[in-house]
Design a protein around this motif. Structure first.
Motif, short mmCIF file in Angstrom:
data_model
loop_
_atom_site.label_atom_id
_atom_site.label_comp_id
_atom_site.label_asym_id
_atom_site.label_seq_id
_atom_site.Cartn_x
_atom_site.Cartn_y
_atom_site.Cartn_z
N UNK A 72 0.84 -1.20 0.00
CA UNK A 72 0.00 0.00 0.00
C UNK A 72 0.88 1.25 0.00
N UNK A 73 1.97 1.21 0.78
CA UNK A 73 2.90 2.34 0.78
C UNK A 73 3.56 2.52 -0.58
N UNK A 74 3.76 1.39 -1.28
CA UNK A 74 4.33 1.46 -2.62
C UNK A 74 3.35 2.04 -3.63
N UNK A 75 2.09 2.17 -3.23
CA UNK A 75 1.11 2.82 -4.09
C UNK A 75 0.42 1.92 -5.07
N UNK A 76 0.42 0.60 -4.79
CA UNK A 76 -0.31 -0.30 -5.67
C UNK A 76 -1.81 -0.13 -5.46
N UNK A 85 13.87 7.28 -2.44
CA UNK A 85 13.46 8.64 -2.08
C UNK A 85 12.01 8.88 -2.50
N UNK A 86 11.66 8.47 -3.73
CA UNK A 86 10.30 8.65 -4.23
C UNK A 86 9.31 7.88 -3.36
N UNK A 87 9.63 6.62 -3.06
CA UNK A 87 8.70 5.78 -2.30
C UNK A 87 8.55 6.27 -0.87
N UNK A 88 9.67 6.54 -0.21
CA UNK A 88 9.61 6.92 1.21
C UNK A 88 9.01 8.30 1.41
N UNK A 89 9.27 9.24 0.48
CA UNK A 89 8.67 10.56 0.59
C UNK A 89 7.15 10.47 0.56
N UNK A 90 6.63 9.65 -0.33
CA UNK A 90 5.17 9.54 -0.46
C UNK A 90 4.55 8.73 0.66
N UNK A 91 5.29 7.76 1.20
CA UNK A 91 4.74 6.96 2.29
C UNK A 91 4.63 7.79 3.57
N UNK A 92 5.34 8.91 3.63
CA UNK A 92 5.30 9.77 4.82
C UNK A 92 4.25 10.88 4.70
N UNK A 93 3.67 11.06 3.51
CA UNK A 93 2.69 12.11 3.34
C UNK A 93 1.32 11.67 3.83
N UNK A 94 0.44 12.66 4.00
CA UNK A 94 -0.95 12.33 4.32
C UNK A 94 -1.55 11.58 3.14
N UNK A 95 -2.49 10.70 3.43
CA UNK A 95 -3.04 9.83 2.40
C UNK A 95 -3.55 10.60 1.19
N UNK A 96 -4.20 11.76 1.44
CA UNK A 96 -4.80 12.46 0.32
C UNK A 96 -3.77 13.18 -0.54
N UNK A 97 -2.53 13.36 -0.03
CA UNK A 97 -1.50 14.05 -0.80
C UNK A 97 -0.39 13.14 -1.32
N UNK A 98 -0.45 11.86 -1.02
CA UNK A 98 0.60 10.97 -1.49
C UNK A 98 0.48 10.75 -2.99
N UNK A 99 1.62 10.60 -3.63
CA UNK A 99 1.67 10.28 -5.06
C UNK A 99 1.95 8.79 -5.17
N UNK A 100 0.94 7.95 -5.38
CA UNK A 100 1.12 6.49 -5.32
C UNK A 100 2.06 5.99 -6.41
N UNK A 101 3.23 5.49 -6.00
CA UNK A 101 4.26 5.09 -6.96
C UNK A 101 3.76 4.02 -7.91
N UNK A 127 4.52 20.23 -6.71
CA UNK A 127 4.33 21.62 -7.11
C UNK A 127 2.85 21.97 -7.19
N UNK A 128 2.04 21.02 -7.61
CA UNK A 128 0.61 21.25 -7.74
C UNK A 128 -0.15 21.03 -6.43
N UNK A 129 0.59 20.54 -5.40
CA UNK A 129 -0.06 20.19 -4.13
C UNK A 129 -1.28 19.31 -4.38
N UNK A 130 -1.05 18.31 -5.21
CA UNK A 130 -2.15 17.49 -5.71
C UNK A 130 -2.59 16.46 -4.68
N UNK A 131 -3.83 16.02 -4.83
CA UNK A 131 -4.37 14.88 -4.10
C UNK A 131 -4.72 13.81 -5.12
N UNK A 132 -5.16 12.67 -4.62
CA UNK A 132 -5.51 11.58 -5.53
C UNK A 132 -6.65 11.97 -6.46
#
Length: 583
Positions: free
Chosen positions: A212-216, A252-268, A324-329
């Motif tokens: 799930x942290x990997x964004x599958x 770096x890509x995976x760990x940065x996103x696993x530390x973000x709030x769920x709505x702001x993570x970029x699922x790898x 940059x876009x402060x995007x959510x899912x």
């Protein structure tokens, strides 16, 4: 024709096939081809039989009508009983000869070399040899559109080799693929690097959490993420390549996103699958080369794994743009529209290498892309606004828009406004206010004194002024209460007066609190008097509403170039026999 036969020891080994070898100006050889014998040894024996020196400069080729590829250790299993092969100069030797003719040959030799290059460019083995000998740089400098087409064909065919993986769904029983998914998890989260940890240290539930942290999308069974085609298994290949060859960027890509709030993570996982699909679309992987195509990218000829490296650059870009876009899912589609624009614009600059491609992407930030879009939209609208059909449309709908503005101005007057009272010489009267409003039937002004905060109704306003009694509208220095400019305490730009036909009161004088109120009131009074509304607010509102109305009317024509002049009306038909009436 006499055929020379080399006798080989009799065998029933399935690895041995009987084939013929041809060579220009030589008698054909019939041999027993041993699949387990190195190609260099077989070529050595053929050269010995024909008394040829330097066997290292020769190689075998298929001689089928649709297959002239060089035979390598990878494709030698395609040789079957009865096959006819040719002994030709090796890819390295052939590439050197072609380059020598292109550099120093006469026109006929150059044409012949280009024709041979065109024929051999479909063969990946030869193409890589040619590129390694700096043939691509020479071609770019010497050859024009025809060679650009051939490079386009070569690029298309090289990238086309990925089509099989792109269209292959993941088999749930494919152990190699399952191991690759586990490897993605291990590289990202097992800091000790222990392979045995997968077996002994963690349970399946913890694996699912990592997936799930990997964004599958399917964290319980990540294999399901690779069942869509395209991109199929090509997405997994790229992800594993990124993890193995760019481990620091991957973690770096995976760990940065696993530390973000769920709505702001970029699922790898999910973004990788979608990104590979996008890249396949941008590069048109799977499409056959067109006859006129000339678009190629030199950077794809400078790496053994060009597509995988291309993906590695773009997945880092995607994460950068997401931040940059402060995007959510919920912004998934919007982010990919920006990323696609960044990639296509960077490719249009024809970067000669991946480093220059990265540099161009670094310049094309999200803010730059939005700015470019706005500039292009403004330029397109400006260009379209001068087209005759648009001019005619503006003229047609302007009266409707002006009527809307007129209704808005009269509505503003009906709502009423509180004005500060001024004396006959322009001096402000402290704590004195007058409230004025127009009757709903637009025939009478009601006015009277009020305090600073009250909004009196029509019934509470004792004085009345019929619209028919208004002789003219005066503004600025023409107003009676602005005559004595030396003693005025307000700006004359906001002053207006209603000149009356009445004997008792010659005018009703006002000073608007701001420019917008001044414009609205003068517009409304001009509308009541049947005059043209000429204020800056009217001009601004007219342009805004016209622009919005035209855009709405042209939605169905989005993406279609509007001609500056309408097409000519065709001549009348010679007869009207094609007309009939339905009964």
């Amino acid at each position: 024709m006499y055929t020379k036969t080399i006798k080989m020891p009799a065998t029933k080994d399935s690895n041995i096939v009987k084939i013929a070898i041809q060579m220009a100006d030589q008698q054909a050889q019939l041999i027993e081809f041993n699949q387990k014998q190195p190609l260099t040894g077989i070529i050595q024996e053929l050269c010995n039989a024909w008394d040829l020196s330097d066997p290292d400069t020769y190689a075998l080729q298929f001689s089928d009508n649709n297959n002239h590829n060089y035979i390598t250790e990878k494709n030698r299993n395609e040789i079957k009983n009865g096959s006819i092969l040719r002994l030709e100069h090796s890819p390295s030797k052939t590439a050197s000869d072609i380059l020598a003719k292109l550099n120093n040959g006469n026109n006929d030799e150059k044409v012949s070399a280009l024709q041979k290059l065109s024929t051999l460019s479909n063969d990946v083995t030869f193409a890589l040899e040619f590129i390694n000998k700096q043939g691509l740089a020479l071609i770019i400098s010497q050859v024009g559109s025809e060679m650009a087409h051939q490079l386009y064909v070569l690029q298309t065919l090289l990238l086309g080799l990925l089509e099989q993986r792109m269209m292959t769904k993941m088999d749930p029983q494919d152990q190699d693929a399952l191991d690759k998914i586990k490897e993605l998890r291990r590289i990202a989260f097992d800091t000790e690097g222990s392979v045995s940890g997968d077996v002994t240290a963690r349970k399946q539930g913890v694996f699912a959490k990592d997936y799930k942290k990997l964004g599958f999308k399917y964290d319980i069974n990540p294999a399901m993420d690779f069942t869509e085609t395209p991109p199929g298994m090509l997405a997994l290949d790229c992800m594993v390549y990124f993890a193995r060859n760019h481990m620091e960027s991957y973690t770096k890509v995976v760990l940065e996103n696993s530390c973000r709030a769920d709505e702001h993570e970029c699922p790898f996982g999910r973004t990788s699958v979608e990104l590979v699909k996008l890249l396949c679309e941008v590069l048109r992987i799977g499409e056959a080369p067109s006859e006129q195509g000339q678009c190629y990218h030199p950077m794809f000829f400078k790496h053994d794994h060009p597509f995988e490296e291309f993906y590695c650059v773009c997945i880092v870009l995607l994460n950068k743009t997401w931040k940059e876009m402060r995007a959510t899912t919920e912004d998934f589609v919007k982010v990919f529209s920006v990323v696609k624009e960044q990639i296509t614009r960077a490719l249009q600059s024809k970067p000669t290498g991946l480093d220059k491609f990265k540099l161009k992407l670094h310049q094309l930030t999200y803010s730059v892309i939005t700015s470019l879009w706005q500039q292009e939209r403004t330029s397109r609208e400006e260009c379209e606004s001068h087209a005759k059909p648009i001019i005619e449309l503006r003229e047609q709908i302007t009266p409707e828009i002006m009527d809307l503005i007129r209704q808005q101005r009269l509505g503003f007057l009906v709502e009423g406004t509180r004005f500060t009272k001024y004396g006959p010489r322009g001096q402000r009267m402290k704590d004195k206010f007058r409230y004025v409003r127009l009757s709903p039937n637009h025939k009478v002004f009601h006015y009277g004194e009020c305090d600073e905060k009250s909004v009196p109704t029509i019934d509470e306003l004792p004085a009345k002024l019929a619209v028919v009694e208004i002789r003219a509208l005066l503004t600025g220095r023409d107003c009676p209460h602005m005559k004595d400019l030396q003693r005025r305490k307000t700006t004359h730009q906001l002053a207006f007066s209603l000149a009356l036909d009445s004997v008792e009161v010659s005018s009703l004088d006002f000073v608007a609190p701001d420019e917008q109120v001044f414009d609205y009131w003068t517009d409304g009074i001009n509308a009541l008097l049947g005059n043209k509304m000429t204020s800056k607010e009217t001009e601004k509102d007219l342009e805004t509403l016209l622009s919005m109305d035209i855009k709405l009317r042209l939605l169905d024509a989005e993406g279609i170039d509007i001609p500056t002049e309408p097409p000519p009306i065709p001549d009348n038909p010679p007869h009207y026999d094609f007309c009939y009436e339905l009964t």
